[in-house]
Structures are given as C-alpha cells and as structure tokens.
Motif scaffolding. Structure first.
Motif, PDB file in Angstrom:
ATOM      1  N   ILE A  42       0.818  -1.218   0.000  1.00 65.31           N
ATOM      2  CA  ILE A  42       0.000   0.000   0.000  1.00 65.31           C
ATOM      3  C   ILE A  42       0.856   1.274   0.000  1.00 65.31           C
ATOM      4  O   ILE A  42       0.319   2.374   0.187  1.00 65.31           O
ATOM      5  N   TYR A  43       2.157   1.143  -0.249  1.00 61.75           N
ATOM      6  CA  TYR A  43       3.016   2.338  -0.318  1.00 61.75           C
ATOM      7  C   TYR A  43       2.504   3.377  -1.321  1.00 61.75           C
ATOM      8  O   TYR A  43       2.534   4.584  -1.027  1.00 61.75           O
ATOM      9  N   LEU A 102      -2.471   1.963  10.450  1.00 63.02           N
ATOM     10  CA  LEU A 102      -2.240   2.216   9.026  1.00 63.02           C
ATOM     11  C   LEU A 102      -3.509   2.703   8.341  1.00 63.02           C
ATOM     12  O   LEU A 102      -3.459   3.555   7.443  1.00 63.02           O
ATOM     13  N   ALA A 103      -4.655   2.173   8.761  1.00 60.03           N
ATOM     14  CA  ALA A 103      -5.915   2.531   8.110  1.00 60.03           C
ATOM     15  C   ALA A 103      -6.327   3.966   8.403  1.00 60.03           C
ATOM     16  O   ALA A 103      -6.888   4.649   7.535  1.00 60.03           O
ATOM     17  N   TYR A 104      -6.052   4.430   9.633  1.00 65.05           N
ATOM     18  CA  TYR A 104      -6.585   5.734  10.039  1.00 65.05           C
ATOM     19  C   TYR A 104      -5.495   6.739  10.393  1.00 65.05           C
ATOM     20  O   TYR A 104      -5.781   7.762  11.026  1.00 65.05           O
ATOM     21  N   ALA A 105      -4.250   6.454   9.992  1.00 67.42           N
ATOM     22  CA  ALA A 105      -3.148   7.381  10.295  1.00 67.42           C
ATOM     23  C   ALA A 105      -3.410   8.744   9.666  1.00 67.42           C
ATOM     24  O   ALA A 105      -3.836   8.853   8.515  1.00 67.42           O
ATOM     25  N   SER A 106      -3.121   9.769  10.457  1.00 74.56           N
ATOM     26  CA  SER A 106      -3.337  11.140   9.970  1.00 74.56           C
ATOM     27  C   SER A 106      -2.035  11.832   9.586  1.00 74.56           C
ATOM     28  O   SER A 106      -2.056  12.958   9.093  1.00 74.56           O
ATOM     29  N   GLY A 107      -0.913  11.170   9.842  1.00 73.25           N
ATOM     30  CA  GLY A 107       0.371  11.777   9.519  1.00 73.25           C
ATOM     31  C   GLY A 107       1.488  10.761   9.520  1.00 73.25           C
ATOM     32  O   GLY A 107       1.291   9.580   9.840  1.00 73.25           O
ATOM     33  N   PHE A 108       2.681  11.218   9.174  1.00 71.95           N
ATOM     34  CA  PHE A 108       3.826  10.317   9.023  1.00 71.95           C
ATOM     35  C   PHE A 108       4.221   9.664  10.349  1.00 71.95           C
ATOM     36  O   PHE A 108       4.569   8.482  10.386  1.00 71.95           O
ATOM     37  N   ALA A 109       4.153  10.421  11.459  1.00 73.62           N
ATOM     38  CA  ALA A 109       4.530   9.863  12.763  1.00 73.62           C
ATOM     39  C   ALA A 109       3.641   8.681  13.132  1.00 73.62           C
ATOM     40  O   ALA A 109       4.120   7.658  13.643  1.00 73.62           O
ATOM     41  N   ALA A 115       3.716   1.011  11.612  1.00 73.14           N
ATOM     42  CA  ALA A 115       4.663   0.081  10.997  1.00 73.14           C
ATOM     43  C   ALA A 115       5.448  -0.674  12.060  1.00 73.14           C
ATOM     44  O   ALA A 115       5.705  -1.883  11.934  1.00 73.14           O
ATOM     45  N   ALA A 116       5.841   0.020  13.137  1.00 74.20           N
ATOM     46  CA  ALA A 116       6.576  -0.627  14.227  1.00 74.20           C
ATOM     47  C   ALA A 116       5.711  -1.668  14.923  1.00 74.20           C
ATOM     48  O   ALA A 116       6.199  -2.750  15.296  1.00 74.20           O
ATOM     49  N   LEU A 117       4.427  -1.389  15.104  1.00 76.80           N
ATOM     50  CA  LEU A 117       3.531  -2.339  15.750  1.00 76.80           C
ATOM     51  C   LEU A 117       3.339  -3.584  14.889  1.00 76.80           C
ATOM     52  O   LEU A 117       3.332  -4.713  15.394  1.00 76.80           O
ATOM     53  N   VAL A 118       3.183  -3.392  13.577  1.00 79.44           N
ATOM     54  CA  VAL A 118       3.043  -4.536  12.677  1.00 79.44           C
ATOM     55  C   VAL A 118       4.316  -5.385  12.705  1.00 79.44           C
ATOM     56  O   VAL A 118       4.257  -6.621  12.764  1.00 79.44           O
ATOM     57  N   GLN A 172      -7.143   3.804   1.704  1.00 77.39           N
ATOM     58  CA  GLN A 172      -6.375   3.506   2.913  1.00 77.39           C
ATOM     59  C   GLN A 172      -7.241   2.938   4.037  1.00 77.39           C
ATOM     60  O   GLN A 172      -6.827   2.015   4.744  1.00 77.39           O
ATOM     61  N   HIS A 173      -8.444   3.471   4.230  1.00 71.81           N
ATOM     62  CA  HIS A 173      -9.283   3.018   5.338  1.00 71.81           C
ATOM     63  C   HIS A 173      -9.664   1.545   5.217  1.00 71.81           C
ATOM     64  O   HIS A 173      -9.986   0.904   6.233  1.00 71.81           O
ATOM     65  N   SER A 174      -9.646   0.994   4.002  1.00 71.02           N
ATOM     66  CA  SER A 174     -10.026  -0.408   3.825  1.00 71.02           C
ATOM     67  C   SER A 174      -9.018  -1.369   4.458  1.00 71.02           C
ATOM     68  O   SER A 174      -9.319  -2.557   4.636  1.00 71.02           O
ATOM     69  N   VAL A 175      -7.833  -0.863   4.830  1.00 74.77           N
ATOM     70  CA  VAL A 175      -6.872  -1.707   5.537  1.00 74.77           C
ATOM     71  C   VAL A 175      -7.484  -2.217   6.843  1.00 74.77           C
ATOM     72  O   VAL A 175      -7.152  -3.307   7.326  1.00 74.77           O
ATOM     73  N   ALA A 176      -8.393  -1.430   7.427  1.00 72.98           N
ATOM     74  CA  ALA A 176      -9.023  -1.822   8.693  1.00 72.98           C
ATOM     75  C   ALA A 176      -9.792  -3.136   8.552  1.00 72.98           C
ATOM     76  O   ALA A 176      -9.946  -3.871   9.540  1.00 72.98           O
ATOM     77  N   TRP A 177     -10.275  -3.435   7.359  1.00 74.62           N
ATOM     78  CA  TRP A 177     -11.016  -4.695   7.177  1.00 74.62           C
ATOM     79  C   TRP A 177     -10.137  -5.901   7.503  1.00 74.62           C
ATOM     80  O   TRP A 177     -10.639  -6.942   7.927  1.00 74.62           O
TER      81      TRP A 177
END
Length: 405
Positions: A42-43, A102-109, A115-118, A172-177
């Motif tokens: 999804i990059y 990843l689905a609902y991130a609002s910024g780079f941080a 990414a660290a959690l995954v 991007q939000h579909s990652v939540a599925w």
C-alpha cells in the motif's frame, strides 16, 4: 553412529503428531504474513494520500524491518527462559492495532508507529509459533517445520493480491477490514495457547533433555562456528531469493521483451516451486538427515543458477523451477538442525534464523537494486549466480555424534 540430523530418529517419540495444532499454527502463519505483506503493497496509496517522499517510505520500511527482524531473537531468548503460552495472542494483537493505525493514520509519525507495531507482531509470532510446531511434531520435526513455513509462503503471496483487489480500489481506510483476520488469528492462537500450557510445554522439555544427553557436547567455539555457517547459508539463500522475487519480472521484460502479465506468470511459477520445496525440505530432512539436505539444497542450486543468465526464455522458466524448489528446501532443514544443535533454545534459534532471513531478504533487495542501477539487471543475475557456492561452507558444520554410538 550418526550425526545430529539423525538424532530424532534415534529417539522416537511415543507422542503422536498433533496435526490439528500444526494446521492452526500454519494457518495463523498464513494470516500473519498476509497482513505483514500489506504494508509495502500500500506504499503507493500512502505516498499519494500523505504526500510522502521516497525517503519517508524508506524510513517506514526501515522501522518495519528493524522491529520485524532484530526483535525476534530477543523475544525468542526471553520465552525460552520464561515460556509465555499466550504470547502469540499478544503478538497478533500488536498486528491488529498496527493495521488500524495504518488505516486511520493522519500523519507520518502515526504511520511510523503503526509500521513498528506490525513489525513487532511478526517478531512475537515467529519464534513462539516455531516452538509450538516443534512441540506438536511428535518427533517429526522437519515435517512440522515445513508445514508451518509453507503457511507463511502462502500468506506472503496472497497479501499483495488482496491489496490489489481491496485496498487499491477502496483506499487507505479499507486496511481496517484486515483487522478481522487478526481477530480470527487471535481466537485460534488462544486455543493454541491453551494446548501449549496444558500439553505442549510438557512435551518440549523432555525432548530437549534427551537431545542434550544423546549428543556429545560441542565447545562454545564450535557452536559459534556452526551457527555462523548456518547464517552464511541463509545469507546465500535469501540474497538469491531477493534477486528473483524483487527483480525477476524486470529481468524478463528487459531481456526477452515479455509483457508484464507474462512476467508475473513466470514469477508465479517460481513461487509455486518455492512453496513445494518448503513443504518437501522438512520431511526429507526427517528421512535422510538435516545435513545432507542442507548440502543439496544450497550447493545443489549452483549448476542451475550458473546457467540461468545464459538461457533462453523457455529454459529460464524451466531452470527457475529446480532453483526455487531446491533452494527453498534448505530453510526447514537449517532451522531444525540448529534447534537440535542447541537443545532447549528453540525460541532463540527460531527468532535468530527467521529474523536474520527476513533481514537478509530486505537488505538483499536494496543492495541488488543499487547494483542494478549502477550496472544492469542482467549483471545482477550474473553475480548472484555464484551465491549458492557459499554452500561449500556446509563442510564446516560439526559432525556431532550420539554419545552411545
């Protein structure tokens, strides 16, 4: 007298193989690696929606790979000393939270944290699940390891397809599925944890004691040498694998002028051979011994890899089948050999080798990409053709013998 690879045959287990547990772990490996493979898939979406630079994408990859590889041996070492039957559920929980991030991130941080959690979820999953596969093997350690690993191969292949059909069209939000898959995994792994607490740990400890008693002890220096050789073999395998998985389609398009669709079909043929080799490597090691399989599965690729850069399109496709099959058969044999070399350190070994393999795959893709930019994609395959020659180091692996020959 036989070498270490034959030790399980000399100590037949009265316990039956718990195929239900192995199937559950393999399926959860599929789910884990499928979800892990979503991030790089999804990059393009993340780059467009957050205005990321290539440098920021590289940082995402760095954070993910560090947490997914370097943490594995540390976690494996900790759970060897203090078994945590339900740590697999916690690991899948990290992945679930990371996917939602990843689905609902609002910024780079936020993307970096996600990414660290995954990556952390992967680091928790691999050492402990490899331990459970050994617990459930009933003495068929190679078979259990192969069945476990082939689940990961399938998941890595499925993830990008699901990203193409679900995430790319719906955003991007579909990652939540995909968090639903993580919930399914947590449910299955809770039951695996129950089995581990009630039966698995009791199976593993006597085997480690029997294995340690049955083998002539090696000096610390020889153990370090043996582990170093095995890591060098993994370096050879996964660097070469990176040349195929990352750049094979570009090679076919550039050299033979095939279409993208045709190149993808050729890559699928190779990946199918890899899955078959992973499935076969463990049982062959159970039957013929780990060390012979390691010899064949690394050094045996050399004639085919040397021919590949000079072959026609037809023979290129033909050659990638034995390359994928033979090379993939190495990893189950290497992991089980190392676990038998270091009895009682199942999680440490699994974490070290899975983490190192993952790291080498990422480093290999980056290094070979730079080499291709500086030279050509064809030159990459000419250089990589010699990587399987590192298999000659197998001669340095110890011929550990049973104490009662």
């Amino acid at each position: 007298m036989r070498d270490i690879a034959a030790a399980p045959q000399a100590q037949p287990s009265a316990e039956s193989t718990a195929f239900g547990i192995i199937a559950a772990i393999s399926f959860c490996h599929l789910l884990n690696d499928m979800m892990q493979s979503l991030l790089p898939s999804i990059y393009p979406i993340l780059k467009d929606s957050h205005g990321l630079t290539f440098g920021q994408i590289g940082m995402l990859t760095f954070v993910y790979q560090v947490t997914a590889s370097l943490l594995q041996p540390l976690i494996g070492h900790y759970t060897d000393r203090k078994p945590q039957p339900y740590s697999l559920v916690i690991g899948m929980g990290f992945t679930l939270v990371g996917l939602l991030g990843l689905a609902y991130a609002s910024g780079f941080a936020t993307l970096l944290v996600a990414a660290a959690l995954v990556g952390t979820g992967s680091s928790v999953f691999h050492p402990e699940s490899s331990r459970v596969a050994r617990m459930a093997s009933g003495g068929k350690h190679g078979l259990a390891q192969s069945l476990f690993q082939v689940g990961g191969n399938a998941g890595s292949a499925i993830g990008p397809l699901l990203a193409a059909f679900i995430v790319l069209p719906y955003g991007q939000h579909s990652v939540a599925w995909f968090s639903l898959f993580a919930l399914l995994g947590m449910l299955l792994l809770w039951n695996v944890g129950l089995w581990t607490a009630r039966h698995g740990l009791a199976r593993l400890k006597p085997r480690a004691s029997q294995a340690a008693a049955a083998l002539v002890p090696l000096s610390r220096r020889r153990l370090i040498l043996a582990v170093g050789v095995l890591l060098a073999l993994i370096f050879s395998k996964f660097f070469y694998m990176a040349s195929i998985t990352s750049y094979y389609t570009f090679y076919l398009i550039e050299r033979f002028g095939v279409s993208v669709q045709s190149a993808q079909l050729h890559l699928f043929l190779f990946l199918g051979a890899v899955a078959a080799g992973t499935l076969a490597g463990g049982p062959l090691g159970d039957r013929f011994g780990r060390k012979p399989i390691i010899w064949v599965s690394i050094l045996g690729v050399l004639p085919f890899s040397l021919l590949l850069p000079h072959a026609s399109l037809f023979w290129t496709s033909v050659l990638t089948v034995p390359i994928g099959f033979i090379l993939a058969s190495a990893f189950p044999a290497i992991v089980v050999y190392a676990q038998e070399l270091l009895p009682g350190r199942t999680g440490t070994v699994a974490g070290l080798f899975f983490g190192f393999a993952f790291g080498m795959g990422g480093v290999g893709a980056a290094v070979l990409g730079l080499l291709a930019d500086a030279t050509s994609i064809g030159f990459v395959y000419q250089v990589c053709a010699f990587l399987p020659a590192i298999g000659l180091l197998t001669v340095l692996l110890p011929e550990t013998r049973e104490a009662r020959g």
